[in-house]
Design a protein around this motif. Structure first.
Motif, PDB file in Angstrom:
ATOM      1  N   VAL A  95     -24.014 -15.844 -34.418  1.00  0.00           N
ATOM      2  CA  VAL A  95     -25.098 -15.027 -33.250  1.00  0.00           C
ATOM      3  C   VAL A  95     -26.285 -15.264 -33.362  1.00  0.00           C
ATOM      4  CG1 VAL A  95     -26.316 -12.428 -34.131  1.00  0.00           C
ATOM      5  CG2 VAL A  95     -23.953 -12.812 -35.335  1.00  0.00           C
ATOM      6  N   SER A  96     -26.859 -16.850 -33.668  1.00  0.00           N
ATOM      7  CA  SER A  96     -27.866 -17.185 -33.215  1.00  0.00           C
ATOM      8  C   SER A  96     -27.869 -17.087 -31.342  1.00  0.00           C
ATOM      9  CB  SER A  96     -28.370 -17.880 -33.922  1.00  0.00           C
ATOM     10  OG  SER A  96     -27.617 -19.234 -33.918  1.00  0.00           O
ATOM     11  N   ALA A  97     -26.249 -18.293 -31.072  1.00  0.00           N
ATOM     12  CA  ALA A  97     -26.428 -18.448 -29.559  1.00  0.00           C
ATOM     13  C   ALA A  97     -25.952 -17.676 -28.837  1.00  0.00           C
ATOM     14  CB  ALA A  97     -24.936 -19.360 -29.943  1.00  0.00           C
ATOM     15  N   ASP A  98     -25.539 -15.671 -28.995  1.00  0.00           N
ATOM     16  CA  ASP A  98     -24.898 -15.231 -28.543  1.00  0.00           C
ATOM     17  C   ASP A  98     -26.077 -13.993 -29.336  1.00  0.00           C
ATOM     18  OD1 ASP A  98     -22.355 -13.035 -27.318  1.00  0.00           O
ATOM     19  OD2 ASP A  98     -24.000 -13.504 -26.323  1.00  0.00           O
ATOM     20  N   PRO A  99     -27.365 -14.255 -28.924  1.00  0.00           N
ATOM     21  CA  PRO A  99     -28.050 -12.560 -29.689  1.00  0.00           C
ATOM     22  C   PRO A  99     -28.105 -11.403 -28.476  1.00  0.00           C
ATOM     23  CG  PRO A  99     -29.616 -14.072 -28.716  1.00  0.00           C
ATOM     24  CD  PRO A  99     -27.976 -15.061 -29.057  1.00  0.00           C
ATOM     25  N   THR A 100     -28.244 -10.047 -29.412  1.00  0.00           N
ATOM     26  CA  THR A 100     -28.475  -8.829 -28.583  1.00  0.00           C
ATOM     27  C   THR A 100     -30.232  -9.638 -28.798  1.00  0.00           C
ATOM     28  OG1 THR A 100     -26.343  -7.879 -29.605  1.00  0.00           O
ATOM     29  CG2 THR A 100     -28.334  -6.596 -28.902  1.00  0.00           C
ATOM     30  N   PRO A 101     -30.239  -9.332 -27.630  1.00  0.00           N
ATOM     31  CA  PRO A 101     -31.565  -8.886 -27.468  1.00  0.00           C
ATOM     32  C   PRO A 101     -32.644  -7.657 -28.264  1.00  0.00           C
ATOM     33  CG  PRO A 101     -30.596  -9.246 -24.934  1.00  0.00           C
ATOM     34  CD  PRO A 101     -29.418  -8.929 -26.363  1.00  0.00           C
ATOM     35  N   THR A 110     -34.515  -5.636 -27.191  1.00  0.00           N
ATOM     36  CA  THR A 110     -33.588  -4.298 -26.527  1.00  0.00           C
ATOM     37  C   THR A 110     -32.181  -3.513 -26.550  1.00  0.00           C
ATOM     38  OG1 THR A 110     -35.144  -3.917 -24.165  1.00  0.00           O
ATOM     39  CG2 THR A 110     -33.671  -2.667 -24.148  1.00  0.00           C
ATOM     40  N   TYR A 111     -32.021  -2.568 -27.449  1.00  0.00           N
ATOM     41  CA  TYR A 111     -31.151  -2.620 -28.331  1.00  0.00           C
ATOM     42  C   TYR A 111     -29.265  -2.549 -27.230  1.00  0.00           C
ATOM     43  CZ  TYR A 111     -26.329  -1.680 -30.738  1.00  0.00           C
ATOM     44  OH  TYR A 111     -25.535  -0.773 -31.563  1.00  0.00           O
ATOM     45  N   GLY A 112     -28.449  -3.329 -27.098  1.00  0.00           N
ATOM     46  CA  GLY A 112     -27.622  -3.653 -25.890  1.00  0.00           C
ATOM     47  C   GLY A 112     -27.901  -4.236 -24.938  1.00  0.00           C
ATOM     48  N   GLY A 113     -29.553  -4.401 -24.388  1.00  0.00           N
ATOM     49  CA  GLY A 113     -29.218  -4.896 -23.506  1.00  0.00           C
ATOM     50  C   GLY A 113     -28.229  -6.283 -23.708  1.00  0.00           C
ATOM     51  N   ALA A 114     -28.754  -7.429 -22.323  1.00  0.00           N
ATOM     52  CA  ALA A 114     -27.731  -8.897 -22.415  1.00  0.00           C
ATOM     53  C   ALA A 114     -28.620  -8.966 -21.020  1.00  0.00           C
ATOM     54  CB  ALA A 114     -26.251  -8.600 -22.010  1.00  0.00           C
ATOM     55  N   THR A 115     -28.851 -10.410 -21.262  1.00  0.00           N
ATOM     56  CA  THR A 115     -29.346 -11.436 -20.056  1.00  0.00           C
ATOM     57  C   THR A 115     -28.608 -12.531 -19.640  1.00  0.00           C
ATOM     58  OG1 THR A 115     -30.831 -13.324 -21.298  1.00  0.00           O
ATOM     59  CG2 THR A 115     -32.024 -10.756 -20.846  1.00  0.00           C
ATOM     60  N   THR A 116     -28.162 -13.117 -18.179  1.00  0.00           N
ATOM     61  CA  THR A 116     -27.532 -14.269 -18.276  1.00  0.00           C
ATOM     62  C   THR A 116     -28.168 -15.102 -19.107  1.00  0.00           C
ATOM     63  OG1 THR A 116     -26.812 -13.991 -15.445  1.00  0.00           O
ATOM     64  CG2 THR A 116     -26.985 -16.079 -16.817  1.00  0.00           C
ATOM     65  N   ALA A 117     -29.399 -15.604 -18.916  1.00  0.00           N
ATOM     66  CA  ALA A 117     -29.778 -16.845 -19.833  1.00  0.00           C
ATOM     67  C   ALA A 117     -29.336 -17.192 -21.441  1.00  0.00           C
ATOM     68  CB  ALA A 117     -31.188 -17.622 -19.993  1.00  0.00           C
ATOM     69  N   LEU A 118     -29.345 -16.070 -22.100  1.00  0.00           N
ATOM     70  CA  LEU A 118     -28.661 -15.654 -23.412  1.00  0.00           C
ATOM     71  C   LEU A 118     -27.069 -15.733 -23.827  1.00  0.00           C
ATOM     72  CD1 LEU A 118     -31.674 -13.436 -24.964  1.00  0.00           C
ATOM     73  CD2 LEU A 118     -31.041 -15.652 -25.234  1.00  0.00           C
ATOM     74  N   ASN A 119     -26.492 -14.316 -22.638  1.00  0.00           N
ATOM     75  CA  ASN A 119     -24.979 -13.972 -22.865  1.00  0.00           C
ATOM     76  C   ASN A 119     -24.297 -14.410 -21.915  1.00  0.00           C
ATOM     77  OD1 ASN A 119     -27.309 -11.776 -23.791  1.00  0.00           O
ATOM     78  ND2 ASN A 119     -26.119 -12.526 -25.418  1.00  0.00           N
ATOM     79  N   ASN A 120     -24.689 -14.985 -21.098  1.00  0.00           N
ATOM     80  CA  ASN A 120     -23.535 -16.070 -19.484  1.00  0.00           C
ATOM     81  C   ASN A 120     -24.574 -17.034 -19.677  1.00  0.00           C
ATOM     82  OD1 ASN A 120     -21.455 -15.830 -18.069  1.00  0.00           O
ATOM     83  ND2 ASN A 120     -22.202 -14.292 -16.725  1.00  0.00           N
ATOM     84  N   PRO A 121     -24.554 -17.951 -19.486  1.00  0.00           N
ATOM     85  CA  PRO A 121     -25.276 -19.233 -19.308  1.00  0.00           C
ATOM     86  C   PRO A 121     -24.423 -20.424 -18.403  1.00  0.00           C
ATOM     87  CG  PRO A 121     -24.525 -19.393 -21.411  1.00  0.00           C
ATOM     88  CD  PRO A 121     -24.452 -18.230 -21.720  1.00  0.00           C
ATOM     89  N   ASP A 122     -22.741 -19.929 -18.736  1.00  0.00           N
ATOM     90  CA  ASP A 122     -21.770 -21.419 -18.016  1.00  0.00           C
ATOM     91  C   ASP A 122     -20.979 -20.701 -17.068  1.00  0.00           C
ATOM     92  OD1 ASP A 122     -23.290 -23.010 -20.230  1.00  0.00           O
ATOM     93  OD2 ASP A 122     -21.649 -22.100 -21.441  1.00  0.00           O
ATOM     94  N   LYS A 176     -20.640 -24.431 -32.332  1.00  0.00           N
ATOM     95  CA  LYS A 176     -19.643 -23.482 -33.156  1.00  0.00           C
ATOM     96  C   LYS A 176     -20.109 -23.754 -34.925  1.00  0.00           C
ATOM     97  CE  LYS A 176     -15.734 -25.649 -31.621  1.00  0.00           C
ATOM     98  NZ  LYS A 176     -14.119 -25.705 -31.332  1.00  0.00           N
ATOM     99  N   ASN A 177     -19.446 -22.140 -35.507  1.00  0.00           N
ATOM    100  CA  ASN A 177     -19.349 -22.534 -36.979  1.00  0.00           C
ATOM    101  C   ASN A 177     -18.000 -23.613 -37.574  1.00  0.00           C
ATOM    102  OD1 ASN A 177     -22.089 -20.125 -37.068  1.00  0.00           O
ATOM    103  ND2 ASN A 177     -19.948 -19.028 -36.773  1.00  0.00           N
ATOM    104  N   ALA A 178     -18.081 -23.637 -38.707  1.00  0.00           N
ATOM    105  CA  ALA A 178     -16.810 -24.096 -38.791  1.00  0.00           C
ATOM    106  C   ALA A 178     -15.461 -23.155 -38.907  1.00  0.00           C
ATOM    107  CB  ALA A 178     -17.157 -24.350 -40.932  1.00  0.00           C
ATOM    108  N   ALA A 185     -19.656 -25.783 -27.206  1.00  0.00           N
ATOM    109  CA  ALA A 185     -18.850 -24.917 -26.967  1.00  0.00           C
ATOM    110  C   ALA A 185     -19.598 -24.069 -25.116  1.00  0.00           C
ATOM    111  CB  ALA A 185     -19.586 -23.138 -27.577  1.00  0.00           C
ATOM    112  N   PHE A 186     -18.989 -23.706 -24.542  1.00  0.00           N
ATOM    113  CA  PHE A 186     -19.335 -22.772 -23.136  1.00  0.00           C
ATOM    114  C   PHE A 186     -19.447 -21.078 -23.415  1.00  0.00           C
ATOM    115  CE2 PHE A 186     -17.585 -27.058 -22.406  1.00  0.00           C
ATOM    116  CZ  PHE A 186     -18.451 -27.195 -21.217  1.00  0.00           C
TER     117      PHE A 186
END
Length: 885
Positions: free
Chosen positions: A93-99, A101-113, A85-87, A189-190
């Motif tokens: 944003v680096s922990a939860d980036p937008t790939p 392909t604009y608007g895209g998401a992946t499980t590894a990046l955006n839903n890892p837990d 987490k930030n302070a 964080a999770f």
């Protein structure tokens, strides 16, 4: 002045008082007392074999919850070091980036837990069920057999009570899943999509840990067997006045999408159904991130987008809009195409977003069309402003909506009536539960209702913190010049809605984010306990769908919408014969969906208690708006309301409300025996609101609810020891604190319910300080189709009985009556009320006996004689909202 006993003062449990000398008055000491030998066989719920001790701080209450011990943990999950987490408590944003392909998401990046947390919860749920599932089912069936033998058609079968099932013999040895910081790094964080909380399991979020919600909208969309219609999660739909539902939806061509809340089309972030002894606890937090732009792991998913820098312009033409000069919204696909597994062609009319204003856009479909391009706006419109122009990559483009964008658009732009629909997920939604607890946890930035519990017996919300909105610090740095327009996955902040409105500490733009909503369920059920995301217990348990044994206490609440709301409908769980005289049933059989006197556990004084809460930005401790199933016997006491409204400018009007009961002619019912005792309110816009026109009759057609006209009845509403105040900053600046009182009963109109309903209030020691200017109004919003009684355009009939008990002052030295003129005071002394004008069926009984007629400040006289009201002057009564970053 009425004096109160030590017992009564102790019952208030005011935290600034010494309570060591208090007892519960029934021979039960403040310390815990319980049998050390639980029974080998479950007992009848009418004579529980084990009773927990009273909480010493307020002997009206049951025991406080407690965090599990280390030996009671099923599994411990450590945060990944990729998530730090930030302070300011936000996720970088680096922990939860937008790939790329604009608007895209992946499980590894955006839903890892999600998968690993759910696996731990499921494993724990299975273990709990193996240890105590059969015992719970056996106890429930024993209780149900007794109830069934009574053969009372007016009573729902409830099975074992929450008190019986609180016995330790029905709790597993290990029952908690704990989320903790990384032991070898900085991870704290999770990041997860929706989770199912099994029966008997506690999700424990450790101190310093935050569970963040994934912003991949696809993971919240319900599967076919769970959703009530084909509309997707993340949609905004409006079908006002019974216009046909959009083409391609399950209800296409029908008059309404009635009976559907937007929350029903989404999986809540945390949910559960048919549970016993389930909890959410810990000193950590959950952040739903309602301000974040949504992304999609499916290229076909229909998403709402808005054009940067564009202000939509149009004119109405009959039932359509025309003259659209700048398109504000688009969608990436239609619902119909998505459900069919296809992509609609570019330019296809959206069914995700309908027209702004009153009606559905039909032809030409100009403003809302499918457009999947990221860097251009259809019809050749260039977007400029904020440092962006049409040639700037990733700037002059369509921006994905946030949850709060969708909520505002569905609630305000395209509707706000009964057919508006914002498909947002709830944050914590449990249905049909016995013994459900939330303890210490912080809940932030909810996307819809924060906590909803439907049909719960034994609901404890103790010491939690709810705050919406709470933005990252970067979002509030005006000098950075950032807003949603600039979000490109690398930089940007989220301090504005698509409208350009700044999201700040007010409720502007953040809609339907209620704090805690205990609600009746749709009807009694006999079902297997939910033991995991895909499993259930072999035995079954009865749930009667009522709300019983509720304690909402010691919380910090700043949710932007209702702080607490008891919802007595619209679905009605009662047997038809108990609905009372409204539908022709025998009133002697009348039952209430929410009744604080129903099945009260022996470990508390009142069945439903809301006490010791500090309220900040929110719409009040509320009952309603649906009250059709009936609400009664609720005790509100020792509650504080703190805001900055001074009555002078709209900029300080945060919509903050104190105590409120709200209903309408198609969702009304009996609301009675409500007790408000001990409340300090300062800087509040609407101190007291008792309103039978919360939903105007035109906005509540009977076709929406299918219930017919159900007129509300508010009676035996008791207010005592209530103080209405200014804030120190306003006082020092010489400003008059301001706040409104609204009392609005029903007129006997011929177009709607054709029923007159008079509000009955009893007031005792209700005072306004002399630097507060009150606006007392009986009509704060237009009421349609009601004839004027005095030649004005709106009737000023109050329909309110104000029974003023001893020591009442609504005036102090400074009093401004509202347009309704309910009360006016003469200059000859305290308690000298003149007969009001322009009112109907208004009765003022009693007088102010606080002092002599010449008393220049009767409010101060009352406060000087009342220890409860003096607490409002103590600094300890006004803590700042805790730091939860």
């Amino acid at each position: 002045m009425k004096m109160r006993s030590v017992r009564e003062l102790c019952a208030l449990g005011l935290f600034v008082l010494t309570v060591a000398a208090c007892s519960d008055g029934h021979g039960v000491s403040g310390s815990n007392s319980s049998s050390s030998t639980p029974p080998s066989n479950p007992g009848s719920p009418s004579t529980p074999a084990w009773t927990p001790g009273r909480y010493a701080g307020d002997t009206n209450l049951p025991d406080a919850p407690a965090l599990p011990s280390d030996t009671q943990v099923c599994s411990t999950l450590e945060a990944s070091n990729k998530l730090v987490k930030n302070a300011d408590g936000s996720l970088p944003v680096s922990a939860d980036p937008t790939p790329a392909t604009y608007g895209g998401a992946t499980t590894a990046l955006n839903n890892p837990d999600q998968a690993r947390i759910q696996a731990a919860l499921d494993a724990c749920g299975a273990s709990v069920d193996a240890e105590v599932g059969a015992k719970i089912s056996q106890a429930d069936q024993q209780a149900a057999a007794t109830q069934q033998a009574a053969n009372n058609s007016l009573v729902n079968i409830a099975g074992a009570s929450s008190e019986t099932l609180s016995n330790p013999s029905y709790k597993a040895t290990r029952f908690a899943v704990r989320l903790v910081k990384n032991s070898g790094g900085a991870g704290n964080a999770f990041l997860s999509g929706p989770l199912v909380l099994p029966s008997g399991v506690t999700l424990w979020i450790d101190d310093g840990v935050t569970l963040f919600a994934s912003r991949d909208v696809v993971v919240y969309d319900k599967s076919a067997q769970d959703r009530p219609n084909a509309i997707t999660c993340g949609a905004a739909i409006n079908n006002p006045n019974g216009l046909p539902a959009p083409g391609g939806t399950l209800n296409a061509g029908t008059a309404t999408i009635a009976g559907t809340s937007g929350m029903q089309n989404c999986y809540a972030l945390i949910r559960g159904n048919h549970t016993v002894n389930t909890s959410l606890m810990g000193n950590g937090s959950i952040d739903a991130r309602g301000y974040m732009p949504l992304i999609s792991s499916s290229p076909n998913y229909p998403m709402i987008r808005w054009a940067t820098g564009v202000t939509e312009a149009f004119t109405y033409s009959g039932n359509n809009i025309s003259g659209v000069t700048t398109p504000k919204f688009s969608c990436t696909n239609t619902i119909a195409a998505y459900r069919a597994g296809m992509l609609a062609p570019e330019g296809t009319a959206c069914d995700v977003v309908t027209a702004m204003g009153k009606t559905t856009l039909t032809t030409p479909a100009l403003a809302y069309v499918v457009n999947r391009q990221a860097t251009s706006v259809p019809q050749g419109y260039a977007v400029t402003g904020g440092g962006c122009n049409a040639s700037t990559s990733g700037c002059a483009r369509w921006v994905p909506a946030s949850w709060w964008d969708i909520s505002y658009h569905g609630n305000k732009d395209i509707g706000g009536g009964p057919y508006s629909f914002q498909g947002n997920p709830g944050m914590f939604w449990m249905q049909q539960s016995k013994n459900l607890s939330l303890y210490q946890i912080t809940l932030r930035n909810s996307t819809f209702f924060t906590v909803e519990a439907d049909g719960v017996d034994g609901f404890t919300v103790w010491g939690i913190k709810i705050i919406t909105p709470l933005l990252p610090d970067a979002a509030n740095q005006a000098s950075a010049g950032m807003n949603n327009d600039g979000f490109d996955g690398v930089s940007g902040s989220y301090s504005r809605l698509y409208t350009g409105a700044t999201i700040d500490a007010s409720s502007t733009g953040v809609k339907n984010t209620d704090g805690v909503d205990p609600s009746v369920a749709s009807g009694p059920e006999h079902a297997a306990l939910g033991t995991g995301s895909t499993t259930s217990s072999s035995g079954q348990v009865y749930f009667d769908s009522y709300v019983k044994n509720v304690a909402i206490v010691y919380n910090f609440l700043s949710p932007s919408d209702d702080n607490v709301a008891f919802k007595g409908g619209l679905m009605d769980p009662r047997p038809a014969a108990t609905h009372g005289a409204q539908n022709g049933s025998d009133p002697a059989n009348m039952a209430w969906g929410i009744d604080g006197n129903r099945g009260v556990s022996s470990n508390r004084t009142y069945g439903i208690t809301v006490a010791h809460n500090h309220n900040y930005n929110g719409h009040g401790l509320s009952i309603g708006s649906p009250t059709n199933a009936g609400v009664r016997n609720i005790h509100f006491y020792d509650n504080y309301f703190d805001s900055v409204y001074d009555g002078s400018t709209a900029s300080t009007d945060m919509g903050v409300v104190g105590l409120r009961i709200k209903s309408g002619q198609a969702r009304g019912g009996d609301v009675s025996n409500i007790y408000y005792d001990g409340a300090c309110m300062r800087g509040v816009k609407d101190f007291l609101v008792f309103d039978m026109y919360y939903t105007g009759p035109g906005a509540d057609p009977i076709s929406y609810t299918g219930l017919g006209w159900l007129a509300p009845s508010f009676h035996d509403i008791n207010l005592s020891n209530i103080r209405l105040m200014n804030i120190p900053a306003n006082k020092s600046a010489g400003k008059n604190g301001g706040g409104n009182l609204t009392f609005r009963g029903l007129h006997a109109d011929t177009a709607y319910a054709d029923t007159q309903s008079v509000i009955q209030l009893n007031l005792d020691n209700v005072v306004a300080d002399n630097d507060v200017v009150l606006g007392i109004s009986n009509l704060s919003k237009p009421v349609v189709n009601i004839g004027s009684l005095d030649g004005s355009t709106q009737s000023k009939a109050a329909n309110a009985n104000l029974n003023l008990g001893a020591n009442v002052s609504l005036i102090g030295q400074s009093f401004a009556h509202g347009s309704g003129g309910i009360l006016t005071n003469t200059s000859s002394g305290a308690g000298k009320y003149t007969s009001p004008t322009n009112t109907l069926n208004l009765t003022v009984n009693g007088s102010d006996d606080a002092g002599a007629a010449s008393d220049a400040n009767p409010a101060a006289t009352i406060v000087a004689q009342n220890a409860k009201l003096q607490l409002c002057d103590q600094a300890a009564s006004w803590p700042a909202f805790p730091n939860v970053k």
